[in-house]
Design a protein around this motif. Structure first.
Motif, PDB file in Angstrom:
ATOM      1  N   PRO A  79     -11.451   4.139   4.619  1.00 59.77           N
ATOM      2  CA  PRO A  79     -12.628   4.701   5.289  1.00 59.77           C
ATOM      3  C   PRO A  79     -13.962   4.183   4.733  1.00 59.77           C
ATOM      4  O   PRO A  79     -14.986   4.308   5.379  1.00 59.77           O
ATOM      5  N   ARG A  80     -13.931   3.553   3.551  1.00 57.14           N
ATOM      6  CA  ARG A  80     -15.147   2.953   2.990  1.00 57.14           C
ATOM      7  C   ARG A  80     -15.401   1.563   3.551  1.00 57.14           C
ATOM      8  O   ARG A  80     -16.482   1.011   3.393  1.00 57.14           O
ATOM      9  N   HIS A  81     -14.421   0.963   4.205  1.00 52.26           N
ATOM     10  CA  HIS A  81     -14.537  -0.316   4.916  1.00 52.26           C
ATOM     11  C   HIS A  81     -15.091  -1.458   4.072  1.00 52.26           C
ATOM     12  O   HIS A  81     -16.055  -2.130   4.452  1.00 52.26           O
ATOM     13  N   HIS A  82     -14.470  -1.720   2.941  1.00 55.47           N
ATOM     14  CA  HIS A  82     -14.896  -2.849   2.102  1.00 55.47           C
ATOM     15  C   HIS A  82     -14.350  -4.147   2.687  1.00 55.47           C
ATOM     16  O   HIS A  82     -13.138  -4.380   2.691  1.00 55.47           O
ATOM     17  N   LEU A  83     -15.258  -4.996   3.154  1.00 53.05           N
ATOM     18  CA  LEU A  83     -14.860  -6.293   3.700  1.00 53.05           C
ATOM     19  C   LEU A  83     -14.366  -7.201   2.589  1.00 53.05           C
ATOM     20  O   LEU A  83     -14.753  -7.055   1.424  1.00 53.05           O
ATOM     21  N   LEU A  84     -13.551  -8.178   2.954  1.00 49.41           N
ATOM     22  CA  LEU A  84     -13.086  -9.190   2.017  1.00 49.41           C
ATOM     23  C   LEU A  84     -13.938 -10.441   2.191  1.00 49.41           C
ATOM     24  O   LEU A  84     -13.903 -11.090   3.244  1.00 49.41           O
ATOM     25  N   ALA A  85     -14.751 -10.757   1.184  1.00 46.80           N
ATOM     26  CA  ALA A  85     -15.558 -11.978   1.197  1.00 46.80           C
ATOM     27  C   ALA A  85     -14.668 -13.142   0.778  1.00 46.80           C
ATOM     28  O   ALA A  85     -13.901 -13.024  -0.182  1.00 46.80           O
ATOM     29  N   VAL A  86     -14.777 -14.253   1.490  1.00 47.85           N
ATOM     30  CA  VAL A  86     -13.945 -15.429   1.224  1.00 47.85           C
ATOM     31  C   VAL A  86     -14.845 -16.647   1.053  1.00 47.85           C
ATOM     32  O   VAL A  86     -15.648 -16.967   1.930  1.00 47.85           O
ATOM     33  N   ASP A  87     -14.703 -17.325  -0.070  1.00 47.19           N
ATOM     34  CA  ASP A  87     -15.429 -18.562  -0.341  1.00 47.19           C
ATOM     35  C   ASP A  87     -14.720 -19.713   0.358  1.00 47.19           C
ATOM     36  O   ASP A  87     -13.506 -19.885   0.207  1.00 47.19           O
ATOM     37  N   LEU A  88     -15.457 -20.494   1.099  1.00 48.05           N
ATOM     38  CA  LEU A  88     -14.895 -21.675   1.760  1.00 48.05           C
ATOM     39  C   LEU A  88     -15.518 -22.967   1.248  1.00 48.05           C
ATOM     40  O   LEU A  88     -15.236 -24.035   1.770  1.00 48.05           O
ATOM     41  N   TYR A  89     -16.352 -22.873   0.210  1.00 46.36           N
ATOM     42  CA  TYR A  89     -17.108 -24.054  -0.214  1.00 46.36           C
ATOM     43  C   TYR A  89     -16.891 -24.411  -1.685  1.00 46.36           C
ATOM     44  O   TYR A  89     -16.305 -25.444  -1.986  1.00 46.36           O
ATOM     45  N   ASP A  90     -17.387 -23.606  -2.598  1.00 44.21           N
ATOM     46  CA  ASP A  90     -17.323 -23.952  -4.021  1.00 44.21           C
ATOM     47  C   ASP A  90     -15.919 -23.810  -4.604  1.00 44.21           C
ATOM     48  O   ASP A  90     -15.414 -24.725  -5.241  1.00 44.21           O
ATOM     49  N   GLU A  91     -15.325 -22.651  -4.418  1.00 45.15           N
ATOM     50  CA  GLU A  91     -13.970 -22.386  -4.883  1.00 45.15           C
ATOM     51  C   GLU A  91     -13.180 -21.829  -3.700  1.00 45.15           C
ATOM     52  O   GLU A  91     -12.917 -20.624  -3.637  1.00 45.15           O
ATOM     53  N   PRO A  92     -12.823 -22.693  -2.754  1.00 45.93           N
ATOM     54  CA  PRO A  92     -12.187 -22.216  -1.530  1.00 45.93           C
ATOM     55  C   PRO A  92     -11.003 -21.285  -1.810  1.00 45.93           C
ATOM     56  O   PRO A  92     -10.136 -21.581  -2.626  1.00 45.93           O
ATOM     57  N   GLY A  93     -11.062 -20.134  -1.140  1.00 45.09           N
ATOM     58  CA  GLY A  93     -10.008 -19.142  -1.280  1.00 45.09           C
ATOM     59  C   GLY A  93     -10.337 -18.013  -2.235  1.00 45.09           C
ATOM     60  O   GLY A  93      -9.653 -16.992  -2.257  1.00 45.09           O
ATOM     61  N   ARG A  94     -11.372 -18.178  -3.032  1.00 46.44           N
ATOM     62  CA  ARG A  94     -11.759 -17.109  -3.951  1.00 46.44           C
ATOM     63  C   ARG A  94     -12.312 -15.938  -3.127  1.00 46.44           C
ATOM     64  O   ARG A  94     -13.018 -16.136  -2.141  1.00 46.44           O
ATOM     65  N   THR A  95     -11.997 -14.718  -3.545  1.00 47.08           N
ATOM     66  CA  THR A  95     -12.381 -13.546  -2.771  1.00 47.08           C
ATOM     67  C   THR A  95     -12.940 -12.431  -3.647  1.00 47.08           C
ATOM     68  O   THR A  95     -12.735 -12.414  -4.859  1.00 47.08           O
ATOM     69  N   PHE A  96     -13.616 -11.519  -2.996  1.00 50.78           N
ATOM     70  CA  PHE A  96     -14.000 -10.237  -3.584  1.00 50.78           C
ATOM     71  C   PHE A  96     -14.293  -9.281  -2.428  1.00 50.78           C
ATOM     72  O   PHE A  96     -14.476  -9.709  -1.290  1.00 50.78           O
ATOM     73  N   ARG A  97     -14.324  -7.994  -2.710  1.00 49.99           N
ATOM     74  CA  ARG A  97     -14.609  -6.971  -1.708  1.00 49.99           C
ATOM     75  C   ARG A  97     -16.090  -6.607  -1.727  1.00 49.99           C
ATOM     76  O   ARG A  97     -16.734  -6.631  -2.776  1.00 49.99           O
ATOM     77  N   VAL A  98     -16.608  -6.261  -0.535  1.00 44.13           N
ATOM     78  CA  VAL A  98     -18.014  -5.896  -0.385  1.00 44.13           C
ATOM     79  C   VAL A  98     -18.115  -4.591   0.409  1.00 44.13           C
ATOM     80  O   VAL A  98     -17.682  -4.529   1.557  1.00 44.13           O
ATOM     81  N   PRO A  99     -18.724  -3.549  -0.196  1.00 44.93           N
ATOM     82  CA  PRO A  99     -18.954  -2.310   0.550  1.00 44.93           C
ATOM     83  C   PRO A  99     -20.152  -2.466   1.491  1.00 44.93           C
ATOM     84  O   PRO A  99     -20.998  -3.349   1.298  1.00 44.93           O
ATOM     85  N   PRO A 100     -20.240  -1.611   2.501  1.00 43.70           N
ATOM     86  CA  PRO A 100     -21.330  -1.729   3.472  1.00 43.70           C
ATOM     87  C   PRO A 100     -22.736  -1.711   2.859  1.00 43.70           C
ATOM     88  O   PRO A 100     -23.610  -2.446   3.328  1.00 43.70           O
ATOM     89  N   ASP A 101     -22.952  -0.915   1.817  1.00 40.39           N
ATOM     90  CA  ASP A 101     -24.305  -0.830   1.257  1.00 40.39           C
ATOM     91  C   ASP A 101     -24.727  -2.102   0.532  1.00 40.39           C
ATOM     92  O   ASP A 101     -25.923  -2.345   0.349  1.00 40.39           O
ATOM     93  N   ARG A 102     -23.792  -2.930   0.121  1.00 38.86           N
ATOM     94  CA  ARG A 102     -24.115  -4.189  -0.567  1.00 38.86           C
ATOM     95  C   ARG A 102     -24.108  -5.393   0.367  1.00 38.86           C
ATOM     96  O   ARG A 102     -24.596  -6.468   0.029  1.00 38.86           O
ATOM     97  N   PHE A 103     -23.550  -5.219   1.550  1.00 40.82           N
ATOM     98  CA  PHE A 103     -23.385  -6.341   2.469  1.00 40.82           C
ATOM     99  C   PHE A 103     -24.697  -7.039   2.847  1.00 40.82           C
ATOM    100  O   PHE A 103     -24.755  -8.274   2.826  1.00 40.82           O
ATOM    101  N   PRO A 104     -25.772  -6.315   3.206  1.00 41.31           N
ATOM    102  CA  PRO A 104     -26.993  -7.041   3.608  1.00 41.31           C
ATOM    103  C   PRO A 104     -27.503  -7.999   2.528  1.00 41.31           C
ATOM    104  O   PRO A 104     -27.865  -9.137   2.841  1.00 41.31           O
ATOM    105  N   ASP A 105     -27.522  -7.554   1.276  1.00 41.77           N
ATOM    106  CA  ASP A 105     -28.003  -8.427   0.199  1.00 41.77           C
ATOM    107  C   ASP A 105     -27.061  -9.595  -0.043  1.00 41.77           C
ATOM    108  O   ASP A 105     -27.506 -10.737  -0.212  1.00 41.77           O
ATOM    109  N   VAL A 106     -25.763  -9.311  -0.069  1.00 34.46           N
ATOM    110  CA  VAL A 106     -24.784 -10.378  -0.298  1.00 34.46           C
ATOM    111  C   VAL A 106     -24.875 -11.408   0.825  1.00 34.46           C
ATOM    112  O   VAL A 106     -24.981 -12.616   0.583  1.00 34.46           O
ATOM    113  N   SER A 107     -24.849 -10.947   2.058  1.00 41.15           N
ATOM    114  CA  SER A 107     -24.892 -11.853   3.201  1.00 41.15           C
ATOM    115  C   SER A 107     -26.166 -12.692   3.199  1.00 41.15           C
ATOM    116  O   SER A 107     -26.115 -13.919   3.341  1.00 41.15           O
TER     117      SER A 107
END
Length: 134
Positions: A79-107
């Motif tokens: 229910p917190r809907h943490h998206l999975l961020a996926v790197d496709l450039y520097d370290e392709p395949g590396r991931t981490f989760r992002v909650p909605p409140d952090r998404f605007p800054d991360v994006s």
């Protein structure tokens, strides 16, 4: 299966789980649409990170993505809907989760290259989720 292109200065949020349409709508409502291009296309159902990297590698140079976010089964079930961020450039395949409140800054910072994927991925908590810089 070429990857969709996000709108300018937004991040691609790609739905990969199609079990619950209400969860998808709730996830979309939780995120700032000014920073996201949401794509719900059944051809990406259950697609894995390796397949996404393969598709990005096959794209023309000016069509390649640097990163994307997945609305996967875990993001839609939680229910917190943490998206999975996926790197496709520097370290392709590396991931981490992002909650909605952090998404605007991360994006925004990833789109503008103010910060690199690793800056966020190196700052995750014990659950693999970015909750802010310490």
């Amino acid at each position: 299966m070429p990857l969709p292109r996000p709108r300018d200065l937004t991040s691609l949020v790609l739905r990969t789980d199609f079990a619950d349409d209400a969860a998808w709508e709730a996830l979309r409502a939780a995120f700032d649409e000014d920073h996201a291009t949401f794509v719900s296309d059944p051809r990406f159902a259950d697609v894995g990170i390796a397949a996404l990297m393969h598709e990005d590698n096959a794209a023309a140079e000016d069509e390649k993505l640097v990163h994307l976010f997945l609305a996967d089964a875990a993001a839609l079930a939680d229910p917190r809907h943490h998206l999975l961020a996926v790197d496709l450039y520097d370290e392709p395949g590396r991931t981490f989760r992002v909650p909605p409140d952090r998404f605007p800054d991360v994006s925004a910072n990833l789109c503008l290259a103010n910060l690199d994927f690793e800056d966020y991925a190196d700052s995750v908590d014990e659950t693999g989720t970015f909750r802010g810089f310490r």
